[in-house]
Design a protein around this motif. Sequence first.
Motif, PDB file in Angstrom:
ATOM      1  N   GLY A 156       0.818  -1.210   0.000  1.00  0.00           N
ATOM      2  CA  GLY A 156       0.000   0.000   0.000  1.00  0.00           C
ATOM      3  C   GLY A 156       0.851   1.260   0.000  1.00  0.00           C
ATOM      4  O   GLY A 156       0.527   2.233  -0.681  1.00  0.00           O
ATOM      5  N   LEU A 157       1.938   1.253   0.754  1.00  0.00           N
ATOM      6  CA  LEU A 157       2.831   2.415   0.777  1.00  0.00           C
ATOM      7  C   LEU A 157       3.452   2.646  -0.595  1.00  0.00           C
ATOM      8  O   LEU A 157       3.516   3.781  -1.075  1.00  0.00           O
ATOM      9  N   TRP A 158       3.897   1.560  -1.227  1.00  0.00           N
ATOM     10  CA  TRP A 158       4.456   1.689  -2.585  1.00  0.00           C
ATOM     11  C   TRP A 158       3.398   2.232  -3.540  1.00  0.00           C
ATOM     12  O   TRP A 158       3.667   3.115  -4.363  1.00  0.00           O
ATOM     13  N   ASN A 159       2.187   1.731  -3.442  1.00  0.00           N
ATOM     14  CA  ASN A 159       1.090   2.185  -4.286  1.00  0.00           C
ATOM     15  C   ASN A 159       0.780   3.658  -4.030  1.00  0.00           C
ATOM     16  O   ASN A 159       0.543   4.426  -4.969  1.00  0.00           O
ATOM     17  N   VAL A 160       0.777   4.072  -2.774  1.00  0.00           N
ATOM     18  CA  VAL A 160       0.506   5.471  -2.440  1.00  0.00           C
ATOM     19  C   VAL A 160       1.574   6.373  -3.043  1.00  0.00           C
ATOM     20  O   VAL A 160       1.271   7.410  -3.648  1.00  0.00           O
ATOM     21  N   ILE A 161       2.839   5.998  -2.894  1.00  0.00           N
ATOM     22  CA  ILE A 161       3.937   6.830  -3.417  1.00  0.00           C
ATOM     23  C   ILE A 161       3.830   6.983  -4.927  1.00  0.00           C
ATOM     24  O   ILE A 161       3.892   8.106  -5.455  1.00  0.00           O
ATOM     25  N   THR A 162       3.650   5.878  -5.638  1.00  0.00           N
ATOM     26  CA  THR A 162       3.585   5.963  -7.100  1.00  0.00           C
ATOM     27  C   THR A 162       2.325   6.692  -7.571  1.00  0.00           C
ATOM     28  O   THR A 162       2.377   7.462  -8.536  1.00  0.00           O
ATOM     29  N   THR A 163       1.213   6.494  -6.893  1.00  0.00           N
ATOM     30  CA  THR A 163      -0.023   7.164  -7.293  1.00  0.00           C
ATOM     31  C   THR A 163       0.034   8.654  -7.010  1.00  0.00           C
ATOM     32  O   THR A 163      -0.426   9.468  -7.825  1.00  0.00           O
ATOM     33  N   VAL A 164       0.604   9.032  -5.871  1.00  0.00           N
ATOM     34  CA  VAL A 164       0.725  10.457  -5.554  1.00  0.00           C
ATOM     35  C   VAL A 164       1.613  11.148  -6.593  1.00  0.00           C
ATOM     36  O   VAL A 164       1.304  12.254  -7.048  1.00  0.00           O
ATOM     37  N   LEU A 165       2.693  10.496  -6.995  1.00  0.00           N
ATOM     38  CA  LEU A 165       3.545  11.087  -8.033  1.00  0.00           C
ATOM     39  C   LEU A 165       2.793  11.236  -9.352  1.00  0.00           C
ATOM     40  O   LEU A 165       2.983  12.219 -10.075  1.00  0.00           O
ATOM     41  N   THR A 166       1.916  10.301  -9.638  1.00  0.00           N
ATOM     42  CA  THR A 166       1.110  10.395 -10.853  1.00  0.00           C
ATOM     43  C   THR A 166       0.050  11.480 -10.727  1.00  0.00           C
ATOM     44  O   THR A 166      -0.199  12.236 -11.668  1.00  0.00           O
ATOM     45  N   PHE A 167      -0.575  11.573  -9.560  1.00  0.00           N
ATOM     46  CA  PHE A 167      -1.620  12.575  -9.346  1.00  0.00           C
ATOM     47  C   PHE A 167      -1.075  13.995  -9.318  1.00  0.00           C
ATOM     48  O   PHE A 167      -1.829  14.949  -9.494  1.00  0.00           O
ATOM     49  N   LEU A 168       0.216  14.154  -9.063  1.00  0.00           N
ATOM     50  CA  LEU A 168       0.793  15.501  -9.057  1.00  0.00           C
ATOM     51  C   LEU A 168       0.937  16.056 -10.472  1.00  0.00           C
ATOM     52  O   LEU A 168       1.126  17.249 -10.646  1.00  0.00           O
ATOM     53  N   ASP A 169       0.868  15.176 -11.482  1.00  0.00           N
ATOM     54  CA  ASP A 169       0.845  15.604 -12.881  1.00  0.00           C
ATOM     55  C   ASP A 169      -0.414  15.028 -13.524  1.00  0.00           C
ATOM     56  O   ASP A 169      -0.351  14.127 -14.361  1.00  0.00           O
ATOM     57  N   PRO A 170      -1.579  15.539 -13.145  1.00  0.00           N
ATOM     58  CA  PRO A 170      -2.824  14.925 -13.600  1.00  0.00           C
ATOM     59  C   PRO A 170      -3.102  15.139 -15.085  1.00  0.00           C
ATOM     60  O   PRO A 170      -3.821  14.353 -15.695  1.00  0.00           O
ATOM     61  N   ALA A 171      -2.526  16.181 -15.682  1.00  0.00           N
ATOM     62  CA  ALA A 171      -2.799  16.434 -17.104  1.00  0.00           C
ATOM     63  C   ALA A 171      -2.305  15.277 -17.962  1.00  0.00           C
ATOM     64  O   ALA A 171      -3.006  14.816 -18.870  1.00  0.00           O
ATOM     65  N   SER A 172      -1.108  14.769 -17.703  1.00  0.00           N
ATOM     66  CA  SER A 172      -0.603  13.651 -18.505  1.00  0.00           C
ATOM     67  C   SER A 172      -1.397  12.380 -18.225  1.00  0.00           C
ATOM     68  O   SER A 172      -1.637  11.577 -19.130  1.00  0.00           O
ATOM     69  N   LEU A 173      -1.827  12.197 -16.978  1.00  0.00           N
ATOM     70  CA  LEU A 173      -2.638  11.026 -16.643  1.00  0.00           C
ATOM     71  C   LEU A 173      -3.969  11.062 -17.385  1.00  0.00           C
ATOM     72  O   LEU A 173      -4.377  10.076 -18.008  1.00  0.00           O
ATOM     73  N   ILE A 174      -4.634  12.209 -17.380  1.00  0.00           N
ATOM     74  CA  ILE A 174      -5.944  12.308 -18.028  1.00  0.00           C
ATOM     75  C   ILE A 174      -5.791  12.271 -19.545  1.00  0.00           C
ATOM     76  O   ILE A 174      -6.630  11.683 -20.241  1.00  0.00           O
ATOM     77  N   THR A 175      -4.731  12.858 -20.076  1.00  0.00           N
ATOM     78  CA  THR A 175      -4.485  12.767 -21.520  1.00  0.00           C
ATOM     79  C   THR A 175      -4.294  11.316 -21.929  1.00  0.00           C
ATOM     80  O   THR A 175      -4.827  10.877 -22.964  1.00  0.00           O
ATOM     81  N   THR A 176      -3.565  10.541 -21.135  1.00  0.00           N
ATOM     82  CA  THR A 176      -3.373   9.115 -21.414  1.00  0.00           C
ATOM     83  C   THR A 176      -4.700   8.375 -21.342  1.00  0.00           C
ATOM     84  O   THR A 176      -4.984   7.510 -22.188  1.00  0.00           O
ATOM     85  N   MET A 177      -5.526   8.706 -20.367  1.00  0.00           N
ATOM     86  CA  MET A 177      -6.847   8.079 -20.259  1.00  0.00           C
ATOM     87  C   MET A 177      -7.696   8.395 -21.490  1.00  0.00           C
ATOM     88  O   MET A 177      -8.397   7.520 -22.013  1.00  0.00           O
ATOM     89  N   MET A 178      -7.626   9.648 -21.944  1.00  0.00           N
ATOM     90  CA  MET A 178      -8.404  10.045 -23.119  1.00  0.00           C
ATOM     91  C   MET A 178      -7.926   9.284 -24.356  1.00  0.00           C
ATOM     92  O   MET A 178      -8.746   8.830 -25.170  1.00  0.00           O
ATOM     93  N   GLN A 179      -6.629   9.127 -24.521  1.00  0.00           N
ATOM     94  CA  GLN A 179      -6.092   8.397 -25.679  1.00  0.00           C
ATOM     95  C   GLN A 179      -6.490   6.927 -25.623  1.00  0.00           C
ATOM     96  O   GLN A 179      -6.814   6.318 -26.649  1.00  0.00           O
ATOM     97  N   MET A 180      -6.462   6.340 -24.424  1.00  0.00           N
ATOM     98  CA  MET A 180      -6.839   4.932 -24.292  1.00  0.00           C
ATOM     99  C   MET A 180      -8.302   4.698 -24.656  1.00  0.00           C
ATOM    100  O   MET A 180      -8.659   3.654 -25.191  1.00  0.00           O
ATOM    101  N   LEU A 181      -9.145   5.679 -24.367  1.00  0.00           N
ATOM    102  CA  LEU A 181     -10.563   5.546 -24.677  1.00  0.00           C
ATOM    103  C   LEU A 181     -10.902   5.998 -26.098  1.00  0.00           C
ATOM    104  O   LEU A 181     -12.050   5.885 -26.523  1.00  0.00           O
ATOM    105  N   GLY A 182      -9.921   6.521 -26.817  1.00  0.00           N
ATOM    106  CA  GLY A 182     -10.152   6.976 -28.183  1.00  0.00           C
ATOM    107  C   GLY A 182     -10.839   8.319 -28.253  1.00  0.00           C
ATOM    108  O   GLY A 182     -11.531   8.609 -29.240  1.00  0.00           O
ATOM    109  N   ILE A 183     -10.675   9.139 -27.256  1.00  0.00           N
ATOM    110  CA  ILE A 183     -11.297  10.462 -27.233  1.00  0.00           C
ATOM    111  C   ILE A 183     -10.361  11.426 -27.949  1.00  0.00           C
ATOM    112  O   ILE A 183      -9.201  11.565 -27.578  1.00  0.00           O
ATOM    113  N   SER A 184     -10.884  12.064 -29.010  1.00  0.00           N
ATOM    114  CA  SER A 184     -10.066  13.041 -29.720  1.00  0.00           C
ATOM    115  C   SER A 184     -10.159  14.380 -29.002  1.00  0.00           C
ATOM    116  O   SER A 184     -11.149  14.691 -28.348  1.00  0.00           O
ATOM    117  N   GLY A 185      -9.149  15.163 -29.111  1.00  0.00           N
ATOM    118  CA  GLY A 185      -9.132  16.463 -28.441  1.00  0.00           C
ATOM    119  C   GLY A 185      -8.055  16.469 -27.371  1.00  0.00           C
ATOM    120  O   GLY A 185      -7.465  15.444 -27.032  1.00  0.00           O
TER     121      GLY A 185
END
Length: 176
Positions: free
Chosen positions: A67-96
């Motif tokens: 859980g600690l490892w998961n928290v550390i890696t997730t917090v680092l990802t959440f600190l740059d949410p734009a790249s995370l959400i852009t990746t989610m949009m690309q995975m779902l095939g959302i243009s824009g």
Amino acid sequence: MSDPRPQYGEYATPEEQSRRAGREIPPPVVHVPPPAPEPVPIPYPAAPVRPARPVDRIVAIGLLAYGLWNVITTVLTFLDPASLITTMMQMLGISGDFSHYAEAKTWGMVGSILLIVGWVLTAAWTVMRLRRGKVAWWVPLVGGIVFVTLSSACMLIAFYGDPAVISYIDGLAKKP
């Protein structure tokens, strides 16, 4: 002038009154408290023997470490949410392009704080149960499920608030 002394012994002590009346002087009354009873030793209750649960301890600590490892890696990802959400949009095939950076940053911070506080609370509760000899392996499991769900919901709020995602969902709804 009159004599201020009492005439009939109204201020006399009981000893003086007995002496003048010719009676025996009563012995002084002394109150002696009864001796304190001997303290009865209270049998010390033996502490209940905690059942040895080495597997529970190992699993609980292992889940906390994961859980600690998961928290550390997730917090680092959440600190740059734009790249995370852009990746989610690309995975779902959302243009824009993702455009709600400030909102995503705020929700990323909220999700990160939830994860950190959740892990600390979960770890404290787990350690408390381990010290009391109670089964504790399930606490990190439940804590992980609850706090990962809450922090993921924060990121989904930012994801579904983006105009590109809204127009994509709107387009899906209009398809026959």
